[in-house]
Design a protein around this motif. Structure first.
Motif, short mmCIF file in Angstrom:
data_model
loop_
_atom_site.label_atom_id
_atom_site.label_comp_id
_atom_site.label_asym_id
_atom_site.label_seq_id
_atom_site.Cartn_x
_atom_site.Cartn_y
_atom_site.Cartn_z
N ALA A 96 0.87 -1.18 0.00
CA ALA A 96 0.00 0.00 0.00
C ALA A 96 0.90 1.23 0.00
CB ALA A 96 -0.89 -0.03 1.24
N SER A 97 0.50 2.26 -0.73
CA SER A 97 1.37 3.44 -0.86
C SER A 97 1.53 4.14 0.49
CB SER A 97 0.78 4.39 -1.88
OG SER A 97 -0.56 4.71 -1.52
N ASP A 98 0.56 3.96 1.38
CA ASP A 98 0.63 4.63 2.68
C ASP A 98 1.03 3.67 3.79
OD1 ASP A 98 -1.62 3.10 2.56
OD2 ASP A 98 -2.97 4.61 3.41
N ALA A 99 1.61 2.52 3.42
CA ALA A 99 1.99 1.54 4.44
C ALA A 99 3.06 2.12 5.36
CB ALA A 99 2.53 0.27 3.77
N LEU A 100 2.85 1.96 6.66
CA LEU A 100 3.82 2.42 7.65
C LEU A 100 4.54 1.20 8.21
CD1 LEU A 100 1.91 5.09 9.75
CD2 LEU A 100 3.90 5.43 8.25
#
Lengths: 272, 272
Positions: A96-100
């Motif tokens: 996911a592009s916003d994976a933390l």
């Protein structure tokens, strides 16, 4: 003793969506803790940094360092395991592009290895499980460790404290949870790890010590025939330091002077 | 929609000690669910059984089957992901003698793939990440999937619906989340998976269909030069069925009659 932290907070379970669980998409470090301090910590951080670059894992390394130091202070003495994963996943391999990235810390006691491992040395089990050659992952301490699980499953006999691992071409690479060195005619030799294997923190430390002590040392391809001709053999990792190797299969070695010298130097580093 | 079950109970987090997280020590299956039923389920169970044997994972397969069927009934329609891990670990690669495998089920919606993937076909990205050769793990859908993560990270361009993966010797193996077939002079060809790759459920189904339909089919070593000479190429998996491949790099193929025939047969299996 504290059990575990996730992203800086006490927690003992992790989201089922974590990509560490789904794909082994992450890295780990097993760090000795003495007097509330993580030992050889700069080298652990160095390997983690390299791993994060290779896996394009966008982890906040300053935060990881800070958390580890806090955790170690709480732990006091023992072993601290750090896992960094790519965080929660959506379906599929694309992150996911916003994976933390997720930071997981677990504490445990110092392992109770018999004193004889360090004193009289150990026997290695010759594992049949071979390491696949994957240069993209070679050297990293990543979470894809089924080869080690299979290799460790090959023996139950407590006579063997470690297992010797070769690659699919038969070259000697490492032990299941250690790196391996041999001494031949006064030269320290250790397998290079361009195709597979974990580049251990203690291995790096020993190579640095050798340089400092003007001991000649080389990283190279090593075969079983080299082991046969070795004068001394030892294994190492960042928790137990150095264990001399007494034998594997029909081969036997004495505990040699270079092994003892390095063991002495390494003890000084670990017994802080 | 239900989110996830762990060992049969609704839960969305897993013990931090789980060996699936620590080592990728486990297996998974991604199962299409239609009308409350897991589709092609006997083949999924068959692969899981083989994987459990190869990893010496002592999982209760009857219980897994029962839980999956219950979960699918609740899900109704979508994708069910089953993960089986070796359960909680103590420190080190050796499993605890009393370790109980853990069963994890996650539900999600049907993926919204463009209709054109199945109709006009897709383009493959030619991945540079190569698959390492590890016969002990070849064919299994295990949790060590960093190679797929790296490969999928190679492209962002949505023009490519999948990526072609070769092994370290350059042989064609599969796509990142699919298996690959080609047709040459009326014969169905697919890479054998003795050294690496995942033996997909849909791949097995297509080979069985081919036999039933008296289409000649072979599993063999395939090179890029074979792809160059192919009349038709397609990829498949158990969720989307079959997608014709229009091209990779400078190579192009029409959507051929055998691909369409198999696509038709496979649709009959998936649209229950």
């Amino acid at each position: 003793m504290i059990a575990s932290w996730i992203d800086g907070l006490a927690a003992d379970s992790v989201a089922v969506k974590d990509r560490g669980l789904a794909y082994g998409d992450g890295l780990f470090e097993t760090v000795l803790v003495k007097a509330g301090q993580p030992v050889l910590f700069p080298r652990h951080l160095q390997r983690l940094t390299l791993g994060a670059q290779r896996l394009a894992l966008n982890v906040d390394l300053a935060l990881v360092e800070q958390e580890c130091r806090r955790f170690a202070a709480h732990l006091g003495e023992g072993v601290m395991k750090l896992i960094v994963t790519r965080g929660d996943g959506v379906r599929g391999y694309a992150p996911a592009s916003d994976a933390l990235p997720r930071r997981i810390l677990q504490g445990g006691p110092l392992p109770a290895y018999p004193e004889s491992h360090a004193e009289q040395g150990i026997k290695l089990f010759a594992c049949q499980t071979r390491l696949a050659e994957q240069p993209l992952l070679a050297g990293l301490k990543h979470l894809n460790r089924l080869e080690q699980v299979l290799a460790r499953g090959e023996w139950q006999n407590a006579e063997y404290a470690e297992g010797l691992m070769r690659d699919v071409s038969g070259r000697i690479v490492e032990a299941v949870y250690s790196n391996l060195f041999m001494v031949k005619a006064g030269v320290l030799l250790t397998p290079h790890l361009r195709r597979c294997g974990v580049a251990g923190v203690m291995r790096a430390e020993i190579l640095a010590l050798a340089e400092h002590e003007n001991m000649p040392a080389r990283e190279l391809d090593l075969q079983m025939s080299d082991l046969q001709k070795a004068d001394e053999v030892f294994v190492c990792n960042s928790v137990y330091g150095i264990w001399p190797v007494r034998g594997v299969e029909h081969l036997n070695w004495p505990v040699g002077p270079l092994t003892r010298k390095l063991q002495h130097l390494v003890r000084g580093l670990l017994d802080i």
